[in-house]
Design a protein around this motif. Structure first.
Motif, short mmCIF file in Angstrom:
data_model
loop_
_atom_site.label_atom_id
_atom_site.label_comp_id
_atom_site.label_asym_id
_atom_site.label_seq_id
_atom_site.Cartn_x
_atom_site.Cartn_y
_atom_site.Cartn_z
N TRP A 1 0.80 -1.21 0.00
CA TRP A 1 0.00 0.00 0.00
C TRP A 1 0.85 1.27 0.00
O TRP A 1 0.54 2.22 -0.73
N HIS A 2 1.92 1.33 0.78
CA HIS A 2 2.69 2.57 0.83
C HIS A 2 3.28 2.91 -0.54
O HIS A 2 3.38 4.09 -0.90
N GLN A 3 3.64 1.89 -1.32
CA GLN A 3 4.15 2.14 -2.66
C GLN A 3 3.05 2.65 -3.59
O GLN A 3 3.26 3.59 -4.37
N LEU A 4 1.88 2.02 -3.51
CA LEU A 4 0.77 2.43 -4.37
C LEU A 4 0.33 3.84 -4.03
O LEU A 4 0.12 4.68 -4.93
N GLU A 5 0.19 4.14 -2.75
CA GLU A 5 -0.25 5.49 -2.36
C GLU A 5 0.75 6.54 -2.83
O GLU A 5 0.37 7.60 -3.34
N SER A 6 2.04 6.25 -2.68
CA SER A 6 3.07 7.20 -3.13
C SER A 6 2.95 7.44 -4.63
O SER A 6 3.03 8.59 -5.10
N PHE A 7 2.77 6.37 -5.40
CA PHE A 7 2.66 6.53 -6.85
C PHE A 7 1.43 7.34 -7.22
O PHE A 7 1.49 8.22 -8.09
N LEU A 8 0.30 7.08 -6.57
CA LEU A 8 -0.93 7.81 -6.88
C LEU A 8 -0.80 9.28 -6.52
O LEU A 8 -1.27 10.16 -7.28
N MET A 9 -0.15 9.59 -5.43
CA MET A 9 0.05 10.99 -5.06
C MET A 9 0.94 11.69 -6.08
O MET A 9 0.70 12.85 -6.44
N ARG A 10 1.96 11.00 -6.56
CA ARG A 10 2.83 11.58 -7.58
C ARG A 10 2.06 11.80 -8.88
O ARG A 10 2.27 12.81 -9.57
N THR B 1 -17.49 0.73 0.96
CA THR B 1 -16.44 1.35 1.76
C THR B 1 -15.60 2.29 0.92
O THR B 1 -15.26 3.41 1.35
N ALA B 2 -15.26 1.86 -0.30
CA ALA B 2 -14.49 2.74 -1.19
C ALA B 2 -15.27 4.00 -1.52
O ALA B 2 -14.71 5.11 -1.52
N LEU B 3 -16.56 3.86 -1.77
CA LEU B 3 -17.38 5.04 -2.06
C LEU B 3 -17.49 5.94 -0.83
O LEU B 3 -17.46 7.17 -0.94
N ASN B 4 -17.61 5.33 0.34
CA ASN B 4 -17.75 6.12 1.58
C ASN B 4 -16.54 6.99 1.86
O ASN B 4 -16.67 8.07 2.44
N VAL B 5 -15.35 6.52 1.49
CA VAL B 5 -14.14 7.30 1.78
C VAL B 5 -13.83 8.29 0.68
O VAL B 5 -12.82 9.01 0.76
N GLY B 6 -14.65 8.35 -0.38
CA GLY B 6 -14.49 9.42 -1.35
C GLY B 6 -14.13 9.01 -2.76
O GLY B 6 -13.96 9.88 -3.63
N VAL B 7 -13.97 7.70 -3.04
CA VAL B 7 -13.77 7.27 -4.41
C VAL B 7 -15.02 7.63 -5.21
O VAL B 7 -16.15 7.38 -4.76
N ARG B 8 -14.82 8.24 -6.37
CA ARG B 8 -15.98 8.77 -7.10
C ARG B 8 -16.89 7.66 -7.62
O ARG B 8 -18.12 7.75 -7.51
N ASP B 9 -16.29 6.61 -8.23
CA ASP B 9 -17.09 5.54 -8.83
C ASP B 9 -16.38 4.21 -8.63
O ASP B 9 -15.15 4.14 -8.63
N VAL B 10 -17.19 3.17 -8.49
CA VAL B 10 -16.70 1.80 -8.60
C VAL B 10 -17.43 1.19 -9.80
O VAL B 10 -18.66 1.14 -9.83
N GLY C 1 -5.70 4.63 3.85
CA GLY C 1 -4.87 5.15 2.77
C GLY C 1 -5.68 5.56 1.56
O GLY C 1 -5.42 6.59 0.93
N LEU C 2 -6.72 4.77 1.23
CA LEU C 2 -7.57 5.11 0.10
C LEU C 2 -8.31 6.42 0.36
O LEU C 2 -8.50 7.23 -0.55
N GLU C 3 -8.68 6.66 1.61
CA GLU C 3 -9.34 7.93 1.94
C GLU C 3 -8.38 9.10 1.73
O GLU C 3 -8.78 10.15 1.22
N ARG C 4 -7.11 8.94 2.12
CA ARG C 4 -6.14 10.02 1.89
C ARG C 4 -6.00 10.31 0.39
O ARG C 4 -5.96 11.47 -0.03
N VAL C 5 -5.95 9.26 -0.40
CA VAL C 5 -5.84 9.45 -1.85
C VAL C 5 -7.10 10.10 -2.40
O VAL C 5 -7.03 11.02 -3.23
#
Length: 463
Positions: free
Chosen positions: A234-243, A312-321, A275-279
């Motif tokens: 997860w820490h690698q994926l989150e870093s890449f998404l933030m970049r 859960t993904a939608l609840n933390v702010g992901v626009r669409d699944v 982490g998904l919520e931060r992204v």
């Protein structure tokens, strides 16, 4: 005055409709029906690490799980397929295996027949008797059927469409589907296929991808995939998404993960949810559309845990699944199967049916593939039942062209099963090709679906 009586319309369910909708509540099958999991607790079942550790990777493990529930002929059939046909190694999480033959009972003969017939089993655990005996592979099948590696602009970064790229961060998944379009790269080598390998270290691969995107402002949409992003730490994926979201020209980011259906426990882990919520919060702040794209092929796969992970993904702010399924004979290639799946996704799990791809022309996949005209008939059959925004498009991913709705072909020889397609953009390897936008690109129906004259013509080509 003469009184008039308004005609009474009969109830809608008195009509003989081609498809009869009935709302069906999602159910998590009882994993304890399998002897090897008879003592597994609900807490263990919901644990992502337990799921990963207890994946079924070989026939010995499958036998230990099933006990006396399957006849030996099934294992012999499976072993023969792995020896002679399989393009993907076996890797099935408990969550996914638990959706196979959920109501078969405990009689060995009945369970065996149910396993043979089961749609999830047919693409996750193929056996030799499933395959087309005369034409297991189309003569034009290819390991990298969509030529994605040919269009790499950095290792793992396919720039196929003018404004979109595919970023393959790794070459592994939590589960391996028998029909995988990236069977050339993804997973372990099999008896038939010596897999290609990514050579760069993950950090170097990601650096090269980010560098290219910074230098290419025409790209606005990045599909982050693999393999499966659920296998990226997860820490690698989150870093890449933030970049990614630091690049002003990137406006859409899509996370591709079959694991939302095959291993929903991963997406319910606190560290992943947080982490998904931060992204998601960062995406909202920067005006980036963040979505999850999953891959569900049959209604049996849509369980309460899958719905919980999506919500859960939608609840933390992901626009669409959204769901991108693959159209496969014996799995979902009837109107009822497609509609049952779409209603389970959209109505019960808040996952938007989006695309159904025709199964790609990889080796040993002919028993799954359908003809273009069959896909056209399916598209027609599902219209009008679902809300318009939740009615999936059935698409043909034409080599060197890309996704096209199945009715967009330019010409179709039904006898030989050859359709011809055009396109309106150049890929990166065609920038100097003056004929790219005038050429007609062929796609091929399974030979088994052709009339006798067409089958005879193909047989003569190989003689």
């Amino acid at each position: 005055m003469t009184a008039t009586q308004e005609p009474v319309s009969p109830a809608a369910d008195t009509f003989d409709q081609p498809y009869d909708y009935r709302r069906t509540e999602l159910v998590e099958p009882d994993w304890r029906r399998f002897p090897g999991w008879s003592e597994v607790t609900e807490a263990e079942w919901r644990d992502a690490q337990w799921q990963r550790v207890h994946c079924v990777r070989n026939i010995k493990q499958l036998k230990a799980l099933m006990g006396d529930l399957l006849e030996e002929r099934f294992y012999d059939d499976l072993a023969e397929d792995q020896r002679a046909m399989a393009t993907m190694s076996m890797l099935i999480p408990p969550q996914m295996l638990n959706t196979m033959a959920p109501d078969a009972g405990s009689d060995t003969a009945k369970v065996t027949e149910a396993f043979y017939a089961d749609p999830i089993r047919r693409y996750m655990l193929p056996v030799r008797s499933d395959r087309d005996t005369e034409w297991p592979s189309h003569p034009h099948s290819e390991r990298d059927s969509l030529h994605e590696a040919e269009m790499w602009v950095a290792e793992g970064l396919t720039h196929r469409y003018p404004t979109k790229v595919l970023a393959e961060l790794l070459s592994t998944c939590p589960q391996y589907c028998g029909h995988c379009t990236r069977m050339d790269l993804v997973g372990n080598s099999t008896e038939q296929i010596d897999k290609h390998k990514l050579t760069l270290k993950p950090v170097d691969r990601q650096d090269a991808m980010i560098d290219y995107l910074k230098r290419t402002p025409g790209v606005r949409d990045v599909v982050v995939s693999g393999g499966d992003v659920a296998n990226v730490p997860w820490h690698q994926l989150e870093s890449f998404l933030m970049r990614l979201m630091d690049i002003d020209t990137v406006r859409d980011v899509r996370l591709a993960t079959k694991a939302l259906a095959g291993l929903p426990q991963h997406w319910l882990q606190p560290k992943v949810v947080e982490g998904l919520e931060r992204v998601a919060v960062t995406a909202q702040r920067r005006g980036v559309n963040l979505a999850i794209h999953t891959h569900v092929n049959h209604a049996q796969s849509v369980t309460p845990l899958v719905a919980e992970a999506a919500q859960t993904a939608l609840n933390v702010g992901v626009r669409d699944v959204r769901n991108q399924g693959v159209l496969m004979r014996g799995v979902n290639a009837t109107p009822a199967q497609l509609l049952d799946l779409c209603f389970a996704l959209q109505g019960e799990a808040n996952i938007l049916p989006y695309y159904f791809y025709m199964c790609d022309m990889i080796p040993n996949a002919e028993h799954w593939r359908v003809a273009v005209h069959e896909a056209q008939d399916l598209q027609h059959a599902i219209m009008g039942y679902l809300p318009g925004y939740a009615t999936p498009r059935i698409v043909c991913d034409v080599p060197y062209v890309g996704k096209r709705w199945v009715h967009q072909l330019a010409e179709y020889d039904r006898e030989k099963g050859i359709s011809y397609w055009t396109k309106n953009y150049r890929t990166g390897i065609e920038l100097d090709d003056p004929e790219a936008l005038q050429r007609r690109y062929p796609y091929y129906d399974p030979i088994s679906t052709l009339p006798e004259a067409g089958r005879r013509w193909w047989a003569e080509q190989g003689s």
